[in-house]
Each structure stands twice: as structure tokens, then as C-alpha cells.
Design a protein around this motif. Structure first.
Motif, PDB file in Angstrom:
ATOM      1  N   PRO A 348       1.211  -1.108  -0.041  1.00 24.47           N
ATOM      2  CA  PRO A 348      -0.046  -0.026   0.039  1.00 24.47           C
ATOM      3  C   PRO A 348       0.749   1.642  -0.261  1.00 24.47           C
ATOM      4  O   PRO A 348       1.513   1.808   0.779  1.00 24.47           O
ATOM      5  CB  PRO A 348      -0.711   0.042   1.401  1.00 24.47           C
ATOM      6  CG  PRO A 348      -0.646  -1.233   1.691  1.00 24.47           C
ATOM      7  CD  PRO A 348       0.308  -2.324   0.488  1.00 24.47           C
ATOM      8  N   GLU A 395      -7.106  -0.808  -8.010  1.00 30.31           N
ATOM      9  CA  GLU A 395      -7.909  -1.801  -7.333  1.00 30.31           C
ATOM     10  C   GLU A 395      -6.297  -2.291  -7.060  1.00 30.31           C
ATOM     11  O   GLU A 395      -4.971  -2.240  -7.123  1.00 30.31           O
ATOM     12  CB  GLU A 395      -8.278  -2.793  -7.941  1.00 30.31           C
ATOM     13  CG  GLU A 395      -9.309  -2.474  -8.637  1.00 30.31           C
ATOM     14  CD  GLU A 395      -9.084  -1.853  -9.646  1.00 30.31           C
ATOM     15  OE1 GLU A 395     -10.547  -0.956 -10.432  1.00 30.31           O
ATOM     16  OE2 GLU A 395      -8.244  -2.342 -10.511  1.00 30.31           O
ATOM     17  N   TYR A 396      -5.692  -3.073  -5.970  1.00 19.69           N
ATOM     18  CA  TYR A 396      -5.072  -4.312  -5.691  1.00 19.69           C
ATOM     19  C   TYR A 396      -4.027  -4.830  -6.383  1.00 19.69           C
ATOM     20  O   TYR A 396      -5.622  -5.878  -7.105  1.00 19.69           O
ATOM     21  CB  TYR A 396      -5.222  -4.719  -4.380  1.00 19.69           C
ATOM     22  CG  TYR A 396      -4.436  -3.714  -2.784  1.00 19.69           C
ATOM     23  CD1 TYR A 396      -3.190  -2.607  -2.768  1.00 19.69           C
ATOM     24  CD2 TYR A 396      -5.970  -3.880  -1.949  1.00 19.69           C
ATOM     25  CE1 TYR A 396      -3.118  -2.254  -1.729  1.00 19.69           C
ATOM     26  CE2 TYR A 396      -5.743  -2.939  -0.650  1.00 19.69           C
ATOM     27  CZ  TYR A 396      -4.641  -2.242  -0.731  1.00 19.69           C
ATOM     28  OH  TYR A 396      -4.445  -1.295   0.766  1.00 19.69           O
ATOM     29  N   SER A 410      -2.212  -5.910  -0.979  1.00 20.24           N
ATOM     30  CA  SER A 410      -2.817  -4.968   0.129  1.00 20.24           C
ATOM     31  C   SER A 410      -2.522  -4.666   2.113  1.00 20.24           C
ATOM     32  O   SER A 410      -2.573  -3.859   2.610  1.00 20.24           O
ATOM     33  CB  SER A 410      -4.033  -5.897   0.041  1.00 20.24           C
ATOM     34  OG  SER A 410      -4.119  -7.255   1.441  1.00 20.24           O
ATOM     35  N   PHE A 418     -11.225 -10.326   0.672  1.00 22.31           N
ATOM     36  CA  PHE A 418     -11.252 -10.536  -0.755  1.00 22.31           C
ATOM     37  C   PHE A 418     -11.176 -12.285  -1.171  1.00 22.31           C
ATOM     38  O   PHE A 418     -10.962 -12.375  -1.787  1.00 22.31           O
ATOM     39  CB  PHE A 418      -9.545 -10.237  -0.829  1.00 22.31           C
ATOM     40  CG  PHE A 418      -8.858  -9.140  -0.580  1.00 22.31           C
ATOM     41  CD1 PHE A 418      -9.005  -8.350  -0.919  1.00 22.31           C
ATOM     42  CD2 PHE A 418      -7.945  -8.977   0.473  1.00 22.31           C
ATOM     43  CE1 PHE A 418      -8.826  -7.212  -0.992  1.00 22.31           C
ATOM     44  CE2 PHE A 418      -7.542  -7.484   0.729  1.00 22.31           C
ATOM     45  CZ  PHE A 418      -7.750  -6.131  -0.201  1.00 22.31           C
ATOM     46  N   SER A 437     -10.461  -1.425  -3.747  1.00 23.36           N
ATOM     47  CA  SER A 437     -10.742  -1.093  -2.128  1.00 23.36           C
ATOM     48  C   SER A 437     -10.607   0.024  -1.200  1.00 23.36           C
ATOM     49  O   SER A 437      -9.884   0.829  -2.584  1.00 23.36           O
ATOM     50  CB  SER A 437      -9.305  -2.262  -2.120  1.00 23.36           C
ATOM     51  OG  SER A 437      -9.108  -3.581  -1.889  1.00 23.36           O
ATOM     52  N   LEU A 440      -6.740   1.471  -0.122  1.00 27.97           N
ATOM     53  CA  LEU A 440      -6.298   1.577  -0.624  1.00 27.97           C
ATOM     54  C   LEU A 440      -6.190   3.196  -1.614  1.00 27.97           C
ATOM     55  O   LEU A 440      -5.367   4.024  -2.137  1.00 27.97           O
ATOM     56  CB  LEU A 440      -6.606   0.554  -1.999  1.00 27.97           C
ATOM     57  CG  LEU A 440      -5.362   0.721  -3.428  1.00 27.97           C
ATOM     58  CD1 LEU A 440      -3.880   1.640  -3.428  1.00 27.97           C
ATOM     59  CD2 LEU A 440      -5.231  -0.254  -4.822  1.00 27.97           C
ATOM     60  N   ASP A 489     -15.476  -2.380   1.070  1.00 27.87           N
ATOM     61  CA  ASP A 489     -14.802  -2.102  -0.301  1.00 27.87           C
ATOM     62  C   ASP A 489     -16.232  -2.260  -1.569  1.00 27.87           C
ATOM     63  O   ASP A 489     -17.037  -2.939  -1.250  1.00 27.87           O
ATOM     64  CB  ASP A 489     -13.976  -3.445  -0.883  1.00 27.87           C
ATOM     65  CG  ASP A 489     -12.549  -3.267  -0.299  1.00 27.87           C
ATOM     66  OD1 ASP A 489     -12.208  -2.066   0.153  1.00 27.87           O
ATOM     67  OD2 ASP A 489     -11.688  -3.737  -0.210  1.00 27.87           O
ATOM     68  N   GLU A 504     -10.403  -1.174   7.222  1.00 29.41           N
ATOM     69  CA  GLU A 504     -10.300  -0.257   5.942  1.00 29.41           C
ATOM     70  C   GLU A 504     -11.155   0.672   5.866  1.00 29.41           C
ATOM     71  O   GLU A 504     -11.516   1.266   5.536  1.00 29.41           O
ATOM     72  CB  GLU A 504      -9.834  -1.222   4.406  1.00 29.41           C
ATOM     73  CG  GLU A 504     -11.871  -2.106   4.884  1.00 29.41           C
ATOM     74  CD  GLU A 504     -12.164  -3.191   5.525  1.00 29.41           C
ATOM     75  OE1 GLU A 504     -12.431  -4.136   5.621  1.00 29.41           O
ATOM     76  OE2 GLU A 504     -10.528  -3.494   6.093  1.00 29.41           O
TER      77      GLU A 504
END
Length: 631
Positions: A348, A395-396, A410, A418, A437, A440, A489, A504
Motif C-alpha cells: 500500500p 485496485e490491489y 494489500s 478478498f 478497495s 487503497l 470495498d 479499511e
């Protein structure tokens, strides 16, 4: 008895020799039976970026020896149970260290053992003087009214090493000592012997230099121990003075915790060696898989280290950017053997935040100018390689198309949110999860804010303030789940949010994205005992989720101190200072051993407070230093 008592006092608290660090003996318990091989869970002492470390003896039978060294490269192993074990005979009679008045301590930056009998006293001190060398000093004083005849011997294991009159030599480890009266060795070990006649009040002094060079390049330096001890004390007193400047409300236990955080980071410091081009900080000296330098670990470590040692904080960041690729990507982690570097993912984006925190502490504008173009390239990389539908939200993902590497990216490797995600190809060397996410994009928003500030310091005109405002709007529209009262997310193309609550959801508070009403809703979950307000608060998954499993979950329930700190900082940002302080107090008192002499763990069980996973964990220590600054 008066003379003996006075001697012990002078060892421990003479201001000229120790100063402030004398107030903090044994913040971490380094005593243990000698470990063997690759069992490296023992608390150890290292300094100055050295690649070797020592511990204190636990049993009286091992007094007179410092345990080790533990030597490190791509992994760690104990070279010896005690490579230098002291024996002393007076007038032909061997002294038993177990029968003496013993004082054995770990001071910040130094190990010490002292032993007092009626006629003599022995003091051993061990300090580091470079990223390759440590000094072991022995002083024996005659307190009697008669001359004494001394026989001083050091012995140890020497497998794979050549014994000479002035030391031991191996491929990567060596000991140098003054010329001996006799030296012998066999397949089991060695002994080096010195003899001296000591008049009343006189001392026998000897210094050994231990060197471990993982790159094979041994220094050949000469040192005066007393001079180096003064430098060592001044350096460590400087670290402590810098950290404690401006802190007025810390209890004695909290001060000791702060010092434990500092010594944890300093023991995990590794100097530049082989393919690590700048000094960096390992996540933990006590876990074989962590003998490298990780990217988001480095940003967090730098923010904590900057509170007492900005030069190391800057190099910790540089060590990762040394390997920035042509596209701007930063590797997940780097090693002394660069063929092992992990390019499957990054971590990140918190680099600009880390640089800003270092600048706040150091006021080093040259460092900001140095890092500015690299930070911009890294920031732009995310939008070129991790925005599958080009909607301005990232996005990751991974470089190899694997979902596991995307989860690693992430930083929350096995997070429940996830579990249903799959991979989508962006270009020949970039894949994304089909999941945007919130953390992020909140980190990317914060990076824009910090880049705008850093650009002003560097004298670089930029558009990041305007870009941040646009991203803030997108995050609020896309990620806030109003019925749930939480940030969550979103799957690409899906009408609903991912129904998982973790840290998050409070990162938008840390970044300053949430509206006051949104922050109030998130705060209500953070203070709810059925959700996040456990004995150790703010776990990585809501307590009422079916997958909540702190003991085996890694990111499915344990409390990670970075996410905890982001949570309480977010609360403070929106005016919830009292709640933030309450949660921080619960952390300090509820997490196992934080206010005792036990190691700082990677994470903690939110319900029992048990320390989990790696010991002496760097980013936990760094965030504790920042949390304590809130007092």
C-alpha cells in the motif's frame, strides 16, 4: 560491605558513563539459556546496523559469558552458545561467578555483567562500534590491600575458525584480542590466557573486537574502549533525549515502553550489505522469513524512527527506492541477495506520508528534493497499472496474475474481504483484483495531500491538491455504505458493497475523507464492544463476523498496531479525542507484556491480549512510539 555497595552503584548510574540511559535498565528481558542453530526467538541485542547480536546469560553456570553471537544474512543462526567465556583465577584459585555478588543488565546500547567478591571485582561490557564490529571489554579491579596474581582466560567454540595468538579468524566472523601468554585449541574449542600481577587498587583491562561481515569484507579498525563507550553513551542519550523532548505526561511504565520501542527498532537495523544499498530495518530479528526490508514496513518504520534518529529513517526509505523499476514500481521486499527480491507485488502507498513524517522531524529539504521525483513516479504507477476500468479508483493486484500476490499487495494477506475476488488482466505485466478497495484509494488520496505539501517544500509546482479533491469525491460516492454506516470495498460492476467490516473502514477518517456524519457512524462501530472495542481494541475484523479467528487468522481478527494507530488518529482528526485516548490506554494495558519487559509482538489477540506471531516487530514498535507521542 560499603565498598562493594559503592562499586555496584558506580557501575549502574555514574552520569558521565551512562547519563539518561541509566534510568532504563532491562526494558526487555534478554536472559535465556543458550539457544542452538536456527531457533532465533530469543530476545537479543544489536546496534549500529550490525549483522550479529548477543543475549544475556540466564543460569549462574553461564555467568561471565554473553550468549552468542547470533549471526544474520539471508537467515539467522547461532554461531555459538558463548564464543567468549571468561574464567578468572586469583592466586591460583578459580573464581566461581555464581558465588559472587552479580549484577547483569541490558542498558540501551550496552550489555553489562559485574561480579564482586571481597578482594576483586569483574566488569564485562559489550557495545557495538560499527555495522560490523562489537567490543567486549573486561576490567578486573583489586580491592584488597595485597597484590594478587591473576590468570584470565577466555574460551569458546571455534568450529570452522582458525585460532591465532591474537584472535580467531573465520570466513565471516573473527575475534581480535591482545597478545596472549598462551593460546591453545582442539576440535572442541579454544582458550586464550593472560597473566598479570595486580597491585592494590589497580585494574586489569582488556578489549576484544568481534567482527561479523556478511559480505566478507572485514574492517581492520583499532579502538580505544573508553573513548568508544563515551561515544556510545552520548549517541544513546541523544536518541532518548530527542524522543522525550516535549513529552510531559508519560508514566514511568510508558517511558520504559518508549525505550523498548527504540531498542527494538535499533536491534532490527541492518547496515548496507551486498545488495542492500542503504541501511534498512528488518521487520523482526526473531523470524527467519523477515530477514529483508519491506516497503510499507519501511514507510511506517521511518515515521517512528524519525522521532529519535532521522538519518536512519531516511536511509530506510532510500533502501526501497534504490530498486524502483523503470515504470515507477517499488518491490514488495528486498534482500541482501537481490535475486530473491519480490517483484510479484508492491505494498500500500504510504511512501509520501513516510517522507513527510521524516521531513517534519528533520526539516531536511534536500531529502525532500531527492525523493520528490521518485515519489511522483511511484504514485503515477498505481493509476497506470492498477486501475482496471480507468475510473480513477485503483485496485490491489500483482505482476504475475496470481491472487495470492494481489492479496499480499494489500498488506492484509488473508483478509476476509478478498475471499470472493478474482483476477483481471490490465496489461502484459499487470493484473488487478476485480475489487476496488477503500483503504487503497484513501491511502492514494492521502499521498496526493502529502505530495502537494512535499512539492511545495521542494519548490515543484504540481496539481496534487486538485487531484486530491476529485478523488475525495469519488471515494465518498463509491465506498460509503450508508445503511451499514461504514466504508466498505466494492466489486467492479457490483451494485452493493462487500459486507465485511475491518480497519479499511476507518482509513478514510485517518486520511480526512469522511464527512462529519460519516465519521460519527464509523466511530459508533469502533466504540461498540460487539464490533471493535475489545480488551485490545480495533481488531482487523469485526468481532461478530463468522470468520473472526485471532489465534490463527493473521488478518482475520488480531490487532495490528499500524491499523490501530490509523484508527485512533482518525478519531482524533474528527474530534473524538477522549475515545482515542481510552482506546490507546486499553491497548497499552491490555496487550501482553507491553508495559513489562516482554517483547513487542507483530499483533495481539483482541480478547485475551496474547501476543501473536513475530516478536520484537518493527512497525509495532514504530507505531507505539507515535502513539505515546499523543500523551
Amino acid at each position: 560491605m560499603k565498598k562493594i555497595f559503592f562499586f555496584i552503584l558506580t557501575i549502574g548510574v555514574v552520569p558521565g558513563a551512562f547519563g539518561q540511559r541509566a534510568l532504563f535498565p532491562d526494558v526487555l528481558d534478554l536472559r535465556a539459556d543458550p539457544p542452538e542453530g536456527k531457533r532465533i526467538e530469543q530476545n537479543v541485542f544489536s546496534d549500529m546496523g550490525a549483522w550479529h547480536a548477543y543475549a544475556l546469560p540466564l543460569q549462574p553456570k553461564d555467568y561471565g559469558a554473553f550468549t552468542g553471537p547470533l549471526v544474520m544474512d539471508m537467515n539467522g543462526r547461532w554461531l555459538s552458545d558463548a564464543v567468549s567465556r571468561l574464567a578468572v583465577a586469583v592466586n591460583g584459585q578459580q573464581r566461581d561467578f555464581a558465588g559472587a555478588k552479580a549484577e547483569i543488565h541490558y542498558f540501551p546500547g550496552m550489555l553489562e555483567q559485574s561480579f564482586v567478591w571481597k578482594d576483586i571485582s569483574v566488569r564485562q561490557q559489550l557495545i557495538f562500534v560499527s555495522g560490523r564490529e562489537s567490543l567486549l571489554h573486561t576490567q578486573i579491579r583489586n580491592h584488597s590491600t595485597n597484590p594478587v596474581q591473576l590468570r584470565v582466560a577466555y574460551s569458546g567454540r571455534v568450529k570452522g575458525m582458525e585460532v591465532k595468538n591474537t584472535g580467531l579468524e573465520g570466513q565471516r566472523f573473527s575475534i581480535t584480542w591482545p597478545a596472549t601468554d598462551s593460546t591453545y585449541a582442539d576440535s572442541l574449542g579454544y582458550a586464550a590466557v593472560w597473566k598479570a600481577s595486580l597491585r592494590p587498587g589497580a585494574t586489569f583491562d582488556q578489549t576484544q573486537r568481534h567482527s561479523f561481515a556478511p559480505d566478507g569484507h572485514h574492517p581492520n579498525n583499532q579502538y580505544d574502549f573508553n573513548t568508544e563507550l563515551k561515544k556510545n553513551a552520548a549517541r544513546w542519550n541523544g536518541y532518548l533525549s530527542r524522543y522525550f523532548a516535549g513529552t510531559k505526561r508519560l508514566s514511568n511504565d510508558e517511558k520504559r515502553l518508549a525505550v523498548k520501542g527504540i531498542v527494538t527498532l535499533m536491534t532490527n537495523w541492518r547496515s548496507a550489505s551486498r545488495d542492500i544499498l542503504h541501511d534498512g530495518v528488518f521487520p523482526s530479528v526473531n523470524y527467519q522469513g523477515f530477514y529483508g526490508v519491506w516497503s510499507w514496513d519501511s514507510w511506517k518504520q521511518a515515521a517512528g524512527i524519525a522521532t529519535f534518529f532521522p538519518r536512519l529513517a531516511k536511509n530506510n526509505i532510500r533502501s526501497m527506492f534504490d530498486y524502483q523499476d523503470e515504470y515507477g514500481m517499488i518491490a514488495d521486499c528486498i534482500y541482501a541477495d537481490k535475486s530473491e527480491n519480490n517483484w510479484r507485488d508492491t505494498k500500500p502507498p504510504l511512501a509520501a506520508w513516510g517522507v513527510w513524517e521524516v521531513f517534519r522531524a528533520s526539516k531536511d529539504t534536500a531529502f525532500v528534493r531527492e525523493m520528490w521525483p521518485k515519489l511522483v513516479r511511484y504514485h503515477e504507477w498505481w493509476y497506470k497499472h492498477r486501475d482496471h476500468d480507468n475510473n480513477g479508483l485503483c485496485e490491489y493486484g500483482s505482476t504475475d496474475g496470481t491472487r495470492i500476490a494481489a492479496a499480499w499487495e494489500s498488506g492484509m494477506d488473508n483478509a476476509v474481504r478478498f475471499d470472493s475476488a478474482v483476477m483481471l488482466k490490465n496489461n502484459a505485466a499487470a493484473w488487478s483484483l476485480n475489487q476496488e478497495s477503500v483503504d487503497l484509494n484513501a491511502y492514494l488520496y492521502a499521498e496526493k495531500v502529502y505530495l502537494a505539501r512535499l512539492g511545495a517544500v521542494a519548490g515543484e509546482r504540481n496539481h496534487f491538491t486538485e487531484a486530491a479533491l476529485e478523488l475525495k469525491r469519488l471515494i465518498g460516492d463509491r465506498f460509503y455504505d450508508a445503511p451499514a454506516g461504514y466504508f466498505r470495498d466494492r466489486m467492479l460492476g457490483a451494485p452493493k458493497h462487500v459486507p465485511v467490516d475491518g480497519p479499511e473502514g476507518w482509513i478514510p477518517l485517518w486520511a480526512g475523507i469522511a464527512t462529519p456524519a460519516q465519521a460519527a457512524a464509523v466511530k459508533s462501530k469502533m466504540e461498540d464492544a460487539k464490533k471493535f472495542n475489545a480488551r485490545v481494541p480495533l481488531p482487523t475484523l469485526s468481532i461478530d463476523h463468522p470468520a473472526f479467528d485471532p489465534e490463527d487468522g493473521y488478518w482475520r481478527g488480531p490487532v495490528w498496531l499500524d491499523q490501530f494507530a490509523f484508527g485512533t488518529e482518525g478519531l482524533r482528526r474528527y474530534g473524538y479525542r477522549k475515545l482515542a485516548a481510552v482506546l490507546e490506554t486499553k491497548l497499552l494495558t491490555g496487550a501482553e507484556g507491553l508495559l513489562a519487559d516482554q517483547p513487542i509482538y507483530e499483533n495481539y489477540h483482541p480478547l485475551s491480549g496474547k501476543g501473536l506471531n513475530a516478536r520484537n516487530f518493527s512497525w509495532s514498535a514504530a507505531h507505539l512510539l507515535m502513539i505515546l507521542k499523543n500523551k
